[in-house]
Design an enzyme around this catalytic site. Structure first.
Site, mmCIF file in Angstrom:
data_model
loop_
_atom_site.group_PDB
_atom_site.id
_atom_site.type_symbol
_atom_site.label_atom_id
_atom_site.label_comp_id
_atom_site.label_asym_id
_atom_site.label_seq_id
_atom_site.Cartn_x
_atom_site.Cartn_y
_atom_site.Cartn_z
ATOM 1 N N ASP A 146 0.864 -1.181 0.000
ATOM 2 C CA ASP A 146 0.000 0.000 0.000
ATOM 3 C C ASP A 146 0.901 1.232 0.000
ATOM 4 O O ASP A 146 1.582 1.506 0.995
ATOM 5 C CB ASP A 146 -0.918 0.008 1.217
ATOM 6 C CG ASP A 146 -2.030 1.044 1.121
ATOM 7 O OD1 ASP A 146 -1.866 2.031 0.380
ATOM 8 O OD2 ASP A 146 -3.069 0.866 1.790
ATOM 9 N N ARG A 198 -0.142 4.434 -0.644
ATOM 10 C CA ARG A 198 -0.930 5.659 -0.595
ATOM 11 C C ARG A 198 -0.483 6.598 0.521
ATOM 12 O O ARG A 198 -0.057 6.159 1.579
ATOM 13 C CB ARG A 198 -2.418 5.325 -0.427
ATOM 14 C CG ARG A 198 -3.029 4.674 -1.643
ATOM 15 C CD ARG A 198 -4.452 4.217 -1.385
ATOM 16 N NE ARG A 198 -4.491 3.105 -0.444
ATOM 17 C CZ ARG A 198 -5.610 2.482 -0.088
ATOM 18 N NH1 ARG A 198 -6.771 2.881 -0.592
ATOM 19 N NH2 ARG A 198 -5.571 1.473 0.764
#
Length: 218
Positions: free
Chosen positions: A140, A142
């Site tokens: 991930d 982000r």
């Protein structure tokens, strides 16, 4: 699900966004104020859909990561398109709220082409985390600071966060947005996205209690 307040110092916080335009946007869910932002760090163009007066405390808020395949094409590989529609409906029903649509978050931040490569690896037996790692990428990638900056610009001091993802809650707290409540956004799973959802629950700590009933029926 509740969360303790975060604390921020408005005198030392530096915004990474520039507000560019406000315009009314009529949608099938309701009429929103679309506010366009420029991300001064990455250069991405961002948008917030605002319904009602969101300044102050406990605005119902969704941070929605861009997902072309789910949002635009209705892919059943994920739940993103369903969550986008459900979040906008919930905000309208609430009477006030904001959806921050986060561009640059495709494939949990790895980009569209890498996401499609990861999907191919998943069709060959890897789960969504393993597929990203096999490509040499983060599970991930982000960053939610831009979302927090948008909320600060909108003078949102605390949110009721529409999300199953504890990382979004933690990121907002780190960047000075108080989270008074985390509101689950649970979609009915499909056979195509059940393995994806189970990976989110088991490996990424997403709050998805409704999956147990689905598993018991299969």
């Amino acid at each position: 699900m509740t969360e303790s307040d975060g604390v921020f110092d408005v005198d030392t916080r530096t915004s990474g966004v520039e507000r560019v335009v406000n315009v009314r946007l009529a949608t099938k869910h309701g009429d929103f104020l679309a506010i366009g932002y420029r991300d001064l760090v990455r250069g991405d163009e961002q948008i917030a859909l605002v319904y009602g007066d969101v300044g102050g405390e406990e605005a119902l808020t969704r941070l929605h990561s861009e997902c072309l395949t789910g949002d635009a094409f209705g892919s059943r590989h994920c739940e993103c398109g369903d969550q986008l529609s459900a979040a906008l409906k919930a905000i309208v029903a609430e009477g006030r709220g904001v959806l921050v649509y986060l561009r640059g978050h495709e494939g949990r931040g790895i980009g569209l082409l890498a996401k499609l490569q990861a999907m191919k690896l998943q069709s060959e037996g890897l789960d969504t985390v393993e597929a990203n790692l096999a490509l040499g990428l983060l599970a991930d990638a982000r960053d939610y600071k831009v979302a927090a900056d948008v909320l600060h610009d909108l003078e949102v001091r605390s949110v009721r966060l529409l999300s199953n993802n504890p990382q979004k809650r933690d990121a907002l707290l780190r960047h000075g947005v108080r989270v008074s409540e985390q509101v689950p956004l649970l979609m009915t799973p499909h056979k195509e996205n059940l393995p994806y959802l189970l990976t989110k629950r088991d490996r990424m700590d997403h709050y998805l209690p409704h999956l147990e009933a689905v598993i018991q029926r299969t």
